[in-house]
Design a protein around this motif. Structure first.
Motif, mmCIF file in Angstrom:
data_model
loop_
_atom_site.group_PDB
_atom_site.id
_atom_site.type_symbol
_atom_site.label_atom_id
_atom_site.label_comp_id
_atom_site.label_asym_id
_atom_site.label_seq_id
_atom_site.Cartn_x
_atom_site.Cartn_y
_atom_site.Cartn_z
ATOM 1 N N MET A 1 39.816 34.025 34.821
ATOM 2 C CA MET A 1 38.364 33.943 34.934
ATOM 3 C C MET A 1 37.992 32.860 35.927
ATOM 4 S SD MET A 1 35.510 33.209 31.972
ATOM 5 C CE MET A 1 35.413 34.922 31.535
ATOM 6 N N PHE A 2 36.943 33.074 36.719
ATOM 7 C CA PHE A 2 36.471 32.057 37.627
ATOM 8 C C PHE A 2 35.900 30.900 36.840
ATOM 9 C CE2 PHE A 2 37.565 34.958 40.535
ATOM 10 C CZ PHE A 2 36.716 36.036 40.716
ATOM 11 N N ARG A 3 36.045 29.706 37.362
ATOM 12 C CA ARG A 3 35.622 28.510 36.658
ATOM 13 C C ARG A 3 34.234 28.092 37.128
ATOM 14 N NH1 ARG A 3 40.078 25.774 34.317
ATOM 15 N NH2 ARG A 3 42.034 26.837 34.721
ATOM 16 N N PRO A 133 51.306 29.934 40.363
ATOM 17 C CA PRO A 133 51.231 31.014 41.354
ATOM 18 C C PRO A 133 50.348 32.185 40.945
ATOM 19 C CG PRO A 133 53.481 30.250 41.101
ATOM 20 C CD PRO A 133 52.693 29.600 40.004
ATOM 21 N N ARG A 134 49.983 32.285 39.693
ATOM 22 C CA ARG A 134 49.098 33.363 39.256
ATOM 23 C C ARG A 134 47.689 32.848 38.948
ATOM 24 N NH1 ARG A 134 51.525 38.071 38.441
ATOM 25 N NH2 ARG A 134 49.829 38.825 37.116
ATOM 26 N N GLU A 135 47.329 31.713 39.532
ATOM 27 C CA GLU A 135 45.988 31.135 39.348
ATOM 28 C C GLU A 135 45.005 31.950 40.191
ATOM 29 O OE1 GLU A 135 43.309 28.163 37.720
ATOM 30 O OE2 GLU A 135 45.309 28.848 37.179
ATOM 31 N N VAL A 136 44.520 33.040 39.611
ATOM 32 C CA VAL A 136 43.776 34.027 40.382
ATOM 33 C C VAL A 136 42.494 33.447 40.956
ATOM 34 C CG1 VAL A 136 42.562 34.968 38.366
ATOM 35 C CG2 VAL A 136 42.937 36.422 40.364
ATOM 36 N N ALA A 157 44.007 38.587 53.146
ATOM 37 C CA ALA A 157 45.288 38.521 52.439
ATOM 38 C C ALA A 157 45.106 37.957 51.034
ATOM 39 C CB ALA A 157 46.281 37.675 53.230
ATOM 40 N N ASP A 158 44.265 36.933 50.896
ATOM 41 C CA ASP A 158 44.035 36.345 49.574
ATOM 42 C C ASP A 158 43.300 37.308 48.656
ATOM 43 O OD1 ASP A 158 45.383 33.945 49.714
ATOM 44 O OD2 ASP A 158 43.664 32.798 50.435
ATOM 45 N N ILE A 159 42.311 38.014 49.181
ATOM 46 C CA ILE A 159 41.584 38.983 48.348
ATOM 47 C C ILE A 159 42.521 40.102 47.905
ATOM 48 C CG2 ILE A 159 39.874 40.842 48.470
ATOM 49 C CD1 ILE A 159 38.630 38.215 47.767
ATOM 50 N N GLN A 160 43.381 40.539 48.796
ATOM 51 C CA GLN A 160 44.356 41.559 48.417
ATOM 52 C C GLN A 160 45.256 41.051 47.291
ATOM 53 O OE1 GLN A 160 42.944 44.240 49.632
ATOM 54 N NE2 GLN A 160 44.779 45.089 50.595
ATOM 55 N N HIS A 161 45.604 39.778 47.349
ATOM 56 C CA HIS A 161 46.468 39.219 46.306
ATOM 57 C C HIS A 161 45.710 39.117 44.985
ATOM 58 C CE1 HIS A 161 50.326 37.443 45.335
ATOM 59 N NE2 HIS A 161 49.700 36.537 44.597
ATOM 60 N N GLY A 166 45.504 41.737 39.477
ATOM 61 C CA GLY A 166 44.831 42.509 38.438
ATOM 62 C C GLY A 166 43.370 42.216 38.236
ATOM 63 N N LEU A 167 42.795 41.306 39.016
ATOM 64 C CA LEU A 167 41.367 41.014 38.875
ATOM 65 C C LEU A 167 40.599 41.968 39.783
ATOM 66 C CD1 LEU A 167 39.170 39.323 37.599
ATOM 67 C CD2 LEU A 167 39.378 37.723 39.502
#
Length: 282
Positions: A1-3, A133-136, A157-161, A166-167
């Motif tokens: 979740m975004f902070r 590494p999974r800190e979305v 590239a970041d948005i693709q990641h 899964g977000l």
């Protein structure tokens, strides 16, 4: 979740979430000062949260864990009310107590970006990702910061990641839509913005971005209709008014279009320059 933080990508809008205490607030305080603890973690206003956390920070019996949480939660509220320098100070103190907390780096990066210090913001997002590494949210925040800096390949590239992790929220599709707009991939941008609106059909910012895609594609009927929907949800938005004015003029409704554009300029004098920066003029 975004902070609690979202940098809305298209047409440079920054919006903070409306919740007083964000989902990212920490609650694992063990202090005996029950009332202060409640304010610091569940306060109904920013002022109450700051008061509660400040009381805990001043408590000589507070543990390092308590102090870290109190500084973190107080920082979020300082950021919310625009006191970014004080937020950074609290994040610094929280990290001195818990130096491996990825979420604190992510949030401090947000504060730096809101202060206009994009490079330090990127450094903190990088550190958050290194630690987790999974800190979305850090990938998402880094993507939007890269976009603001014009680093569109890195932003994409970041948005693709983010999507790979899964977000798949409306905000993520809207962000990718914005990046694709800036790189001229209008068909792909349209699909992304349509998906964003499908997920959140009453979000006026998403509708506004979709309408702008239609405008860029010269689909003026669709642009006008989408701007109408956005303005019904959030009247007097200068970007939506100006965009609808352009669509109306293209469709031959000159007088009404000029009225919309004049109203938009009265609210935001440089709105025409913002559209011109995207290659869209009346």
């Amino acid at each position: 979740m975004f902070r609690q933080w979202k940098l809305q990508a298209c047409l440079l809008s920054v919006a903070l979430a409306s919740a007083t205490v964000p989902a990212g607030a920490k609650t694992s305080l063990q202090s005996d000062t029950t009332e202060l603890r409640a304010w610091c973690t569940e306060g109904a206003t920013s002022q109450l949260v700051i008061r509660g956390c400040s009381g805990l920070i001043a408590d000589s019996t507070a543990s390092d864990a308590d102090l870290s949480v109190a500084h973190y939660n107080r920082a979020i509220q300082f950021r919310k009310i625009g006191q970014y320098d004080r937020a950074v100070e609290d994040y610094d103190r929280a990290l001195a107590l818990q130096p491996d907390d990825a979420g604190t780096y992510d949030n401090r990066g947000i504060a730096y970006v809101l202060m206009g210090d994009y490079e330090r913001g990127l450094q903190d997002f990088d550190k958050a990702i290194e630690l987790q590494p999974r800190e979305v949210s850090a990938y998402f925040n880094r993507a939007l910061t890269h976009e603001r800096m014009g680093h569109l390949e890195k932003a994409f590239a970041d948005i693709q990641h983010v999507l790979k992790l899964g977000l798949k929220s409306g905000a993520v599709y809207r962000a990718r839509c914005s990046i694709r707009l800036k790189t001229g991939h209008l068909d792909e941008a349209l699909a992304d913005c349509q998906e964003a609106v499908r997920r959140q059909p009453r979000n006026p910012e998403f509708l506004d971005t979709l309408a702008f895609v239609h405008l860029r594609r010269k689909s003026d009927v669709q642009a006008r209709a989408t701007y109408d929907t956005a303005l019904a949800l959030a009247p007097w938005q200068p970007v939506a008014l100006y965009g609808r004015g352009i669509a109306k003029r293209r469709m031959g409704d000159i007088a009404s279009g000029d009225t919309d554009m004049a109203t938009a300029k009265a609210i935001e004098p440089d709105v025409a320059q913002r559209f011109a920066g995207y290659g869209v003029r009346p």
